[in-house]
Design a protein around this motif. Structure first.
Motif, PDB file in Angstrom:
ATOM      1  N   ASP A   1      23.509   2.491  11.728  1.00 24.84           N
ATOM      2  CA  ASP A   1      22.973   2.620  10.455  1.00 24.84           C
ATOM      3  C   ASP A   1      21.724   1.708  10.070  1.00 24.84           C
ATOM      4  OD1 ASP A   1      22.964   4.544   8.322  1.00 24.84           O
ATOM      5  OD2 ASP A   1      24.001   2.809   7.079  1.00 24.84           O
ATOM      6  N   MET A   2      22.068   0.399  10.327  1.00 20.25           N
ATOM      7  CA  MET A   2      20.818  -0.487   9.670  1.00 20.25           C
ATOM      8  C   MET A   2      19.707  -0.146  10.506  1.00 20.25           C
ATOM      9  SD  MET A   2      22.627  -4.092   8.836  1.00 20.25           S
ATOM     10  CE  MET A   2      23.627  -4.487  10.309  1.00 20.25           C
ATOM     11  N   VAL A   3      19.786   0.263  11.784  1.00 19.33           N
ATOM     12  CA  VAL A   3      18.865   0.564  12.587  1.00 19.33           C
ATOM     13  C   VAL A   3      17.818   1.785  12.150  1.00 19.33           C
ATOM     14  CG1 VAL A   3      18.045   1.344  15.080  1.00 19.33           C
ATOM     15  CG2 VAL A   3      19.656  -0.642  14.960  1.00 19.33           C
ATOM     16  N   VAL A   4      18.667   2.752  11.922  1.00 21.20           N
ATOM     17  CA  VAL A   4      17.992   4.102  11.576  1.00 21.20           C
ATOM     18  C   VAL A   4      17.374   3.774  10.087  1.00 21.20           C
ATOM     19  CG1 VAL A   4      18.643   6.574  10.913  1.00 21.20           C
ATOM     20  CG2 VAL A   4      19.561   5.512  13.167  1.00 21.20           C
ATOM     21  N   LYS A   5      18.239   3.287   9.422  1.00 23.81           N
ATOM     22  CA  LYS A   5      17.491   3.208   7.972  1.00 23.81           C
ATOM     23  C   LYS A   5      16.350   2.297   7.799  1.00 23.81           C
ATOM     24  CE  LYS A   5      21.700   3.681   4.506  1.00 23.81           C
ATOM     25  NZ  LYS A   5      22.684   4.016   5.357  1.00 23.81           N
ATOM     26  N   PHE A   6      16.221   1.431   8.645  1.00 22.52           N
ATOM     27  CA  PHE A   6      14.896   0.496   9.017  1.00 22.52           C
ATOM     28  C   PHE A   6      13.982   1.435   9.387  1.00 22.52           C
ATOM     29  CE2 PHE A   6      12.630  -1.800  11.634  1.00 22.52           C
ATOM     30  CZ  PHE A   6      11.585  -2.661  11.252  1.00 22.52           C
ATOM     31  N   ARG A   7      14.259   2.117  10.394  1.00 21.62           N
ATOM     32  CA  ARG A   7      13.220   2.940  11.198  1.00 21.62           C
ATOM     33  C   ARG A   7      12.575   4.150  10.165  1.00 21.62           C
ATOM     34  NH1 ARG A   7      10.703   0.215  15.467  1.00 21.62           N
ATOM     35  NH2 ARG A   7      12.113  -0.901  16.363  1.00 21.62           N
ATOM     36  N   THR A   8      13.566   4.594   9.327  1.00 26.08           N
ATOM     37  CA  THR A   8      13.156   5.503   8.371  1.00 26.08           C
ATOM     38  C   THR A   8      12.337   5.136   7.501  1.00 26.08           C
ATOM     39  OG1 THR A   8      15.069   6.709   9.030  1.00 26.08           O
ATOM     40  CG2 THR A   8      14.189   7.340   6.837  1.00 26.08           C
ATOM     41  N   THR A  43      10.841  -8.125   8.885  1.00 23.89           N
ATOM     42  CA  THR A  43      10.243  -6.915   9.626  1.00 23.89           C
ATOM     43  C   THR A  43      10.469  -7.389  11.109  1.00 23.89           C
ATOM     44  OG1 THR A  43       8.687  -6.222   8.113  1.00 23.89           O
ATOM     45  CG2 THR A  43       8.416  -5.184  10.121  1.00 23.89           C
ATOM     46  N   GLN A  44      10.127  -8.401  11.599  1.00 27.54           N
ATOM     47  CA  GLN A  44      10.100  -8.621  13.078  1.00 27.54           C
ATOM     48  C   GLN A  44      11.836  -8.953  13.284  1.00 27.54           C
ATOM     49  OE1 GLN A  44       8.546 -12.533  14.316  1.00 27.54           O
ATOM     50  NE2 GLN A  44       7.769 -11.703  16.283  1.00 27.54           N
ATOM     51  N   HIS A  45      12.678  -9.529  12.639  1.00 32.10           N
ATOM     52  CA  HIS A  45      13.750  -9.596  12.987  1.00 32.10           C
ATOM     53  C   HIS A  45      14.537  -8.128  13.060  1.00 32.10           C
ATOM     54  CE1 HIS A  45      13.458 -13.787  12.344  1.00 32.10           C
ATOM     55  NE2 HIS A  45      13.683 -13.980  10.980  1.00 32.10           N
ATOM     56  N   TYR A  46      14.208  -7.042  12.164  1.00 25.50           N
ATOM     57  CA  TYR A  46      14.761  -6.033  12.335  1.00 25.50           C
ATOM     58  C   TYR A  46      14.291  -5.223  13.696  1.00 25.50           C
ATOM     59  CZ  TYR A  46      16.857  -4.976   7.681  1.00 25.50           C
ATOM     60  OH  TYR A  46      17.820  -5.324   6.651  1.00 25.50           O
ATOM     61  N   GLU A  47      13.075  -5.415  13.996  1.00 25.38           N
ATOM     62  CA  GLU A  47      12.580  -4.847  14.992  1.00 25.38           C
ATOM     63  C   GLU A  47      13.171  -5.360  16.456  1.00 25.38           C
ATOM     64  OE1 GLU A  47       8.200  -5.473  14.703  1.00 25.38           O
ATOM     65  OE2 GLU A  47       8.021  -3.584  13.623  1.00 25.38           O
ATOM     66  N   ASN A  48      13.558  -6.828  16.308  1.00 24.21           N
ATOM     67  CA  ASN A  48      14.141  -7.231  17.191  1.00 24.21           C
ATOM     68  C   ASN A  48      15.776  -7.277  17.422  1.00 24.21           C
ATOM     69  OD1 ASN A  48      11.899  -8.247  18.557  1.00 24.21           O
ATOM     70  ND2 ASN A  48      11.528 -10.150  17.358  1.00 24.21           N
ATOM     71  N   TYR A  49      16.107  -6.494  16.421  1.00 27.84           N
ATOM     72  CA  TYR A  49      17.658  -6.340  16.240  1.00 27.84           C
ATOM     73  C   TYR A  49      18.605  -7.733  15.995  1.00 27.84           C
ATOM     74  CZ  TYR A  49      16.130  -2.108  18.553  1.00 27.84           C
ATOM     75  OH  TYR A  49      15.556  -0.781  18.964  1.00 27.84           O
ATOM     76  N   GLN A  50      17.735  -8.405  15.487  1.00 25.97           N
ATOM     77  CA  GLN A  50      18.249  -9.814  14.812  1.00 25.97           C
ATOM     78  C   GLN A  50      18.582  -9.683  13.565  1.00 25.97           C
ATOM     79  OE1 GLN A  50      15.250 -12.463  16.552  1.00 25.97           O
ATOM     80  NE2 GLN A  50      17.012 -13.153  18.026  1.00 25.97           N
ATOM     81  N   PHE A  51      19.752  -8.892  13.002  1.00 24.36           N
ATOM     82  CA  PHE A  51      20.019  -8.851  11.443  1.00 24.36           C
ATOM     83  C   PHE A  51      20.247  -9.906  10.952  1.00 24.36           C
ATOM     84  CE2 PHE A  51      21.004  -4.532  13.904  1.00 24.36           C
ATOM     85  CZ  PHE A  51      19.768  -4.047  13.678  1.00 24.36           C
ATOM     86  N   PHE A  52      20.939 -10.791  11.936  1.00 26.89           N
ATOM     87  CA  PHE A  52      21.553 -12.034  11.184  1.00 26.89           C
ATOM     88  C   PHE A  52      20.571 -12.987  10.655  1.00 26.89           C
ATOM     89  CE2 PHE A  52      20.708 -13.484  15.499  1.00 26.89           C
ATOM     90  CZ  PHE A  52      20.790 -14.816  15.591  1.00 26.89           C
ATOM     91  N   ARG A  53      19.230 -12.937  11.456  1.00 30.28           N
ATOM     92  CA  ARG A  53      18.015 -13.814  11.020  1.00 30.28           C
ATOM     93  C   ARG A  53      17.525 -13.154   9.823  1.00 30.28           C
ATOM     94  NH1 ARG A  53      17.634 -17.696  14.624  1.00 30.28           N
ATOM     95  NH2 ARG A  53      18.030 -17.190  16.823  1.00 30.28           N
TER      96      ARG A  53
END
Length: 906
Positions: A78-85, A688-698
């Motif tokens: 869900d975090m991935v999809v919400k970010f991409r949307t 933005t870079q962290h989300y794109e790299n799936y490093q949500f914790f960062r």
């Protein structure tokens, strides 16, 4: 003028946004609003025509409540999809469910009891369907309670006729490409559930097995015995050969009045168990090929064969060979045209082909086999041996290798294995070790057994001649089955006779026109592996290949691998461009996987007790690539950082509640407001870079740090006096509000994929909203304001000043820092210039600050060339702003106010 009136002229924070989150009450209201307003559909409409970015959902199994482990997977997606949307992509999320398979059928049959024996497959399938649909509805509600947005009204289900037809189409393409065969070969077999198992359906557990050494009496070398070791005594009845390595130099040792052959590397270890004499000679493995020995149980002659897989890491360097009970043994059996004995039925009971053991269960027969070998003098040693042994992933019981007629996908046909390895290299794997893991599995995996001996699944579309059992399998049969499935799905197979499926006049080579249907069904992994066709290719809002698969690390053996093979071998393409894997939740108390420890926290319980947001924040805040300790205490620890983030947002809302961006925004910003926007710009780039790299914790760490340090500890302190006391419409106040409103909007957007309920709640209080929902808003872009390097140096000085102020406070000279005045000097011209160009009283939160041309005291230990003098300010205190200023009382109408406050009065 009375104090109360002056206080009323201050611009104090005002907002109805509640300090207490009350998550368990707030979250359902937000979700109800989303449902009522059809938010998911609005998001898709808003992104219509935009570039596509699709995450393909791996289907969970519809047979129980959702626990936090499965919930973690859905929240990450869900975090991935919400970010991409929010980044502007068309990113639909189509949730799916795996609905067929043994666990559901087993539960239904168990509940039926003896009645199940008298029921038709069609009747049992109907009950299985009802069971699956029940849990689809339960799990759908539970996933939605976590704030996961998706097309919940139209998910993909492996029981849908369209999906089932896609499975047949994949099978057809594999057949056309030469990858399908029906063969008799040993496969993993669960004797409890009486069905074949694929590699992905195995779990390896530590089990104790009997470890025995046997002396096989040779017939071609008098008084010579072959020493063999095995941990599966029950396979000895099916022994047909002994394998040796062709290039190994074997030792010939004195043994029991004669000789024994053994690998010299194993002598020391074996002598710990039984007596072997000195070595008196040697013989090359290749020279043993074709020599004969007596079967240790039945006495008939068997050959010695060569095999490269024989090692000296354990055992004796000679391997007992039963082609009906082992993958490597099977290959050797094909090479030497050995008998393919497998004297074991589907329940794991010996058949008449194993004289002396008929009717006995294989594991239970181990002691009988050992005793028979002891009585015949063939047994040299027996003990228990603990090792990792394959077990069924469903019933958790040990499995066996058993040769049966099964359907296989051929992995090595037409270079498919190498093509799969090349496809893996072209895929982005997160974390990177995923590539190595799946590559090693593909390198060593056998052909894929895709048939199962059950009722609840999609049938393998094959026919047999009723007269001679000849297989009828052609384009004609595929077309007939696809036509059947298009009308009635897989269920039609079980309610329609073969003659009514096949075209009129269908005839076997033998002349018979009578046919029977295949009774096997597809492995559920084959079903889910077909989703690239049944979902990605058939749903108009999706596309193939897709951008991302995201599942747990176990799916390197499971869904990732079978999806890759099914897609690559049928279409020539991998189904994905990126694959992300996450670790498992483990019991914080024991370190065991939650599903094994029994400590399964249900999603319903989490949502009801503490709210979904704390679970989401925990999921966002951890490095999901490792296994993750979980407990109620760990979840509840998220309450404090959540509260700090919420309070930061609440302050922003309070300070901007009367700000209208359309008319109140200013471009000529106060220096420190420019600093805040520069910090925001840097934050947006990083997050933005962290989300794109799936490093949500960062991303979480940076957002949290920004809230509690850069904003709460610095910016709010530095700007509070200005924003509280300046004129309501003054440039000074509107500058701060311009920065704060921009920061708040960007902050809420960046938090939205993580804290989806809270971000939506905040969005309702935000002035100048760009969209009706935060999830319809566009992701923030880095701003044009560049970071001024002077501020890093200014804030280092601020830390030094605060240290000196604390000394005054400790001495009782001052109470609050605003009672002090500060004098500074720097020997560094750049720093001196920076200090002179900065509003130092607001930065230091003092009443007076000046920069001296000469040193004012000892040099600071931490900032070279800096000297600081702090002292109590002697000016009177302004009744309105509480700062100590020389001009307090200079205006007769307001004798208790400073000039700045007089000017700010309405």
């Amino acid at each position: 003028m009375a104090e109360k009136t002056y206080k009323d002229t201050l611009n104090l924070p005002k907002t109805d946004f509640p300090m207490a989150a009350s998550l368990t009450q707030m979250e359902p209201r937000i979700r109800e609003k989303w449902e009522k307003e059809r938010l998911y559909e609005k998001i898709q409409a808003a992104r219509k025509g935009a570039p596509m970015w699709v995450l393909h959902d791996g289907p969970p199994y519809a047979n129980g409540d959702v626990h936090v482990g499965t919930g973690q997977n859905k929240v990450l997606k869900d975090m991935v999809v919400k970010f991409r949307t929010m980044k502007g992509f068309a990113s639909p999320y189509i949730p799916g469910w795996d609905c067929h398979g043994l666990p559901i059928e087993h539960k239904v049959v168990k509940d039926l009891g003896p009645k199940a024996r008298d029921m038709s497959k069609a009747d049992i399938r109907k009950l299985c369907l009802d069971f699956a649909r029940k849990y689809i509805d339960i799990q759908r509600k539970q996933f939605k309670s976590l704030g996961v947005l998706g097309d919940w009204d139209k998910p993909y289900l492996t029981i849908d006729p369209q999906y089932e037809l896609g499975i047949i189409e994949v099978f057809e393409l594999l057949w056309k490409n030469g990858h399908i065969a029906k063969r008799r070969r040993p496969i993993h077999w669960c004797i409890n559930d009486r069905t074949a198992l694929a590699e992905a359906e195995l779990e390896y557990k530590s089990e104790k097995s009997p470890s025995i050494y046997i002396a096989f009496e040779m017939t071609t070398r008098p008084k010579t015995e072959l020493l063999v070791w095995t941990t599966t005594p029950w396979t000895i009845p099916a022994d047909v050969a002994v394998a040796v390595h062709p290039n190994l130099e074997y030792a010939i040792c004195k043994f029991r009045g004669g000789e024994a052959i053994i690998a010299p590397q194993r002598l020391e270890e074996v002598r710990k168990r039984f007596e072997i004499g000195e070595q008196i000679g040697s013989i090359k493995g290749r020279e043993l090929e074709g020599q004969k020995y007596k079967h240790p149980l039945y006495g008939h002659e068997c050959p010695v064969v060569l095999a490269e897989y024989v090692t000296t890491t354990d055992g004796t360097g000679l391997v007992h060979t039963a082609p009906g009970h082992g993958a490597e043994d099977y290959e050797t059996g094909l090479k030497y045209k050995l008998p393919m004995l497998s004297p074991v039925d589907e329940a794991g009971l010996f058949t008449a082909e194993a004289p002396g053991f008929e009717g006995k269960q294989v594991f239970a027969a181990n002691p009988d086999v050992i005793e028979t070998l002891r009585k015949s003098g063939r047994l040299c040693s027996s003990e228990e041996f603990a090792h990792d042994y394959p077990c069924c992933w469903r019933c958790k019981k040990p499995v066996i290798f058993r040769a049966t007629e099964q359907w296989f996908v051929l992995i090595d046909h037409n270079g498919a294995r190498q093509k799969a390895l090349e496809a893996v290299k072209k895929t982005r794997w997160v974390p990177g070790w995923g590539e190595t893991r799946i590559s090693s599995m593909l390198e060593g995996r056998p052909d894929w057994c895709i048939s199962r001996q059950r009722s609840w699944g999609v049938p393998i579309p094959a026919f047999y001649c009723a007269k001679d059992r000849r297989l009828l399998f052609s384009q004609v049969t595929f077309d007939a089955v696809k036509k059947l499935f298009a009308k009635g799905g897989a269920d039609a197979w079980f309610t329609t006779e073969a003659k009514d499926i096949l075209p009129a006049g269908t005839t076997c080579e033998c002349g018979s026109t009578e046919f029977v249907k295949e009774s096997d069904i597809f492995d559920v992994w084959f079903e889910s592996g077909a989703s690239h066709r049944s979902v990605l290719m058939k749903r108009p809002e999706l596309h193939f290949p897709t951008e991302l698969y995201l599942e747990g690390t176990d799916q390197h053996r499971g869904w990732f691998q079978v999806s890759l093979l099914a897609s690559l071998l049928s279409t020539g393409e991998a189904p994905f461009k990126e694959v992300v894997t996450h670790g498992f939740l483990v019991d914080a108390r024991t370190g065991d996987k939650l599903s094994k420890s029994g400590f399964l926290i249900a999603v319903d319980e989490v949502v009801a007790k503490i709210g979904a947001e704390l679970l989401r924040l925990w999921i966002a805040g951890i490095d999901f690539t490792d296994d993750l300790p979980m407990s109620w205490e760990i979840l509840k620890e998220r309450a404090e950082p959540y509260k700090k983030i919420r309070n930061t947002i609440r302050y922003f809302l309070g300070m901007t509640s009367d700000f209208d961006p359309a008319k109140d925004r200013v471009t000529d910003l106060v220096d420190v407001d420019r600093w805040a926007l520069a910090e925001l710009s840097s934050l947006v780039k990083r997050v933005t870079q962290h989300y794109e790299n799936y490093q949500f914790f960062r991303a979480y760490q940076d957002l949290y740090q920004f809230c509690v340090v850069e904003m709460s500890s610095i910016y709010f302190d530095v700007t509070k006096d200005r924003l509280y006391t300046s004129g309501r419409n003054s440039r000074e106040r509107r500058s701060g509000q311009t920065a704060m409103q921009e920061i708040l909007a960007a902050l809420v957007k960046m938090l939205a994929p993580m804290l989806c309920h809270t971000a939506e709640e905040v969005w309702g209080y935000l002035t100048g909203r760009e969209a009706e929902s935060v999830h319809l808003a566009k992701w923030p872009e880095p701003g044009p304001v560049e970071k001024d390097s002077k501020w890093d140096r200014i804030f280092r000085v601020r830390t030094e000043v605060q240290r000196e102020l604390e000394k005054l406070r400790a001495a009782g000279t001052i109470g609050k820092s605003v009672e002090a005045k500060v004098t500074l000097h720097s020997a560094d011209p750049e720093l001196q210039k920076a200090l002179q160009s900065t509003d130092l009283p607001s930065v230091f939160i003092v009443s007076e600050a000046r920069v001296s041309a000469t040193p004012v005291g000892p040099e600071s230990a931490d900032v070279k060339g800096l000297s600081i003098q702090v002292e109590k300010c002697g000016h009177p205190k302004c009744e309105r702003c509480w700062t100590l200023r020389a001009d307090v009382g200079k205006t007769p109408a307001h004798p208790t106010l400073c000039g700045r406050c007089v000017a700010a009065l309405p």
